[in-house]
Design a protein around this motif. Structure first.
Motif, short mmCIF file in Angstrom:
data_model
loop_
_atom_site.label_atom_id
_atom_site.label_comp_id
_atom_site.label_asym_id
_atom_site.label_seq_id
_atom_site.Cartn_x
_atom_site.Cartn_y
_atom_site.Cartn_z
N GLU A 95 0.91 -1.48 0.07
CA GLU A 95 0.06 0.20 -0.04
C GLU A 95 0.68 1.24 -0.10
N ILE A 96 1.81 1.19 0.95
CA ILE A 96 2.75 2.48 1.08
C ILE A 96 3.47 2.63 -0.26
N TYR A 97 3.93 1.39 -1.05
CA TYR A 97 4.73 1.66 -2.08
C TYR A 97 3.63 2.43 -3.34
N ARG A 98 2.64 1.98 -3.44
CA ARG A 98 1.50 2.34 -4.21
C ARG A 98 0.97 3.62 -4.26
N LYS A 99 1.06 4.46 -2.65
CA LYS A 99 0.83 5.58 -2.65
C LYS A 99 1.96 6.48 -2.71
N GLY A 100 3.06 6.08 -3.02
CA GLY A 100 4.43 6.87 -3.54
C GLY A 100 5.23 6.97 -2.62
N GLY A 101 5.30 5.78 -1.52
CA GLY A 101 6.43 5.74 -0.63
C GLY A 101 7.54 5.13 -0.95
N HIS A 102 8.79 5.07 -0.43
CA HIS A 102 9.89 4.36 -0.89
C HIS A 102 10.15 3.44 0.09
N VAL A 103 9.66 2.15 -0.30
CA VAL A 103 9.82 1.11 0.90
C VAL A 103 10.97 0.29 0.74
N ILE A 122 3.84 -9.15 -3.87
CA ILE A 122 4.87 -8.68 -3.20
C ILE A 122 6.40 -8.99 -3.48
N GLU A 123 6.21 -10.57 -3.93
CA GLU A 123 7.49 -11.26 -4.59
C GLU A 123 7.93 -10.65 -5.89
N ASN A 124 6.95 -10.17 -6.44
CA ASN A 124 7.18 -9.57 -8.13
C ASN A 124 7.63 -8.25 -7.82
N GLU A 141 11.33 -8.42 -6.76
CA GLU A 141 11.96 -8.99 -7.72
C GLU A 141 12.25 -7.78 -8.92
N GLU A 142 11.50 -6.93 -8.97
CA GLU A 142 11.91 -6.05 -9.94
C GLU A 142 12.41 -4.52 -9.49
N GLY A 143 12.60 -4.72 -8.36
CA GLY A 143 13.24 -3.61 -7.57
C GLY A 143 12.42 -2.53 -7.26
N SER A 144 11.18 -2.65 -7.33
CA SER A 144 10.33 -1.55 -6.92
C SER A 144 10.27 -1.44 -5.43
#
Length: 324
Positions: free
Chosen positions: A176-184, A205-207, A210-213
């Motif tokens: 959720e934090i990642y998708r709201k623009g947080g750096h997780v 979450i695993e993807n 893996e992609e580094g997001s």
């Protein structure tokens, strides 16, 4: 109410406490439920957008239908369901009243709260485990930037956020934090995301990792928390990263001190499972019953609404048989 005598006093107004009240009411016994916070306080403190693992019918109590618009019900739907069950059945529940003392007497129990005194022939403890977080026990954990409960992602937009843990709560917060623009950044003690993470969330979450997001440190632990950074022990050595907030979602535990003060005994291992009769749910203290998650001790994943709602009928039957 002062010095009120009850047939049954129930501690905790979560789903299982409510289920117990429904069963005790059927027996026309004099009872009250005491709850330190809001109705279904633990559910109220869940993240705003939380979705249950169980389907709605498995969260039902006393065969009262739980209708959901979703395959898996949401926090808000559950709050509405248990509220309507409570109000429609006119259950005797005192909210925002904390039990401070519970003592066994010759004929039952003396109970003291921060508002009143009670005596009761029987007591049911259904207090769950969500009230006491497992602490990291590291320097800086007392800083205001550290949270042990997660509510919503908006405050963490554009912030460097460390999420500690790899359970459902940690994964939900990280996504959720990642998708709201947080750096997780996730800090995980184990070698992978937890096996009990919801099956429709785990690949997500695993993807992202893996992609580094989302950055993840596995086999790692926080060493220290400072105002603008954290130190992490990793397999590659100690690392220091920029940090604005820490979500320490490392699980929770029952209030063992309260249970021990009531006379309840525990297993002599790390599980700390309280002693109780598996058929009646009566603890080693005569007349004192346990219901719900607290029956699992530190195994907080063992009991949940779906499989512990039966405790209510078991306890009610035991109290009825005792009266006969």
């Amino acid at each position: 109410m002062k010095n009120l005598h009850l047939d049954v006093l129930i501690i905790g107004a979560g789903p299982i406490g409510i289920a117990c009240a429904l069963e005790i009411k059927k027996q026309n016994l004099n009872y009250v439920v005491l709850e330190k916070g809001a109705l279904t306080n633990s559910l109220f403190n869940y993240p705003l957008n939380m979705t249950f693992f169980s389907t709605s019918e498995k969260l039902e109590i006393d065969n009262i239908p739980f209708i959901s618009n979703n395959p898996k019900p949401t926090r808000n739907e559950a709050l509405e369901y248990y509220r309507r069950v409570t109000t429609s059945n006119a259950l005797n529940i005192n909210l925002y009243e904390t039990v401070t003392d519970l003592n066994k007497t010759e004929h039952g129990f003396k109970i003291q709260s921060d508002k009143a005194s009670y005596s009761a022939t029987n007591v049911i403890i259904a207090t769950g485990f969500y009230g006491l977080p497992n602490l990291l026990n590291v320097p800086g954990e007392d800083l205001p930037k550290v949270f042990h409960y997660y509510k919503e992602a908006h405050p963490f937009t554009l912030q460097d956020v460390a999420v500690v843990g790899a359970s459902n709560s940690s994964v939900d917060a990280a996504l959720e934090i990642y998708r709201k623009g947080g750096h997780v950044t996730m800090i995980v003690r184990g070698e992978a995301i937890g096996e009990r993470v919801k099956y429709w969330v785990k690949p997500d979450i695993e993807n992202r990792i893996e992609e580094g997001s989302i950055k993840a440190y596995f086999n790692s632990e926080i060493k220290a928390i400072k105002p603008t950074e954290i130190s992490i022990n990793t397999p590659e050595g100690e690392k220091t990263i920029a940090n604005d907030f820490v979500m320490a979602l490392t699980g929770y535990q029952p209030n063992f001190k309260f249970l021990a003060n009531a006379g309840i005994e525990f297993s002599e291992d790390e599980k700390h499972i309280p002693t109780y009769n598996f058929e009646t749910m009566e603890s080693n203290v005569k007349g004192l019953y346990l219901a719900g998650v607290i029956c699992g001790g530190m195994e907080t994943h063992k009991w949940f609404i779906e499989n512990s709602r039966v405790h209510a009928k078991m306890i009610a039957k035991a109290i009825e048989n005792k009266a006969d």
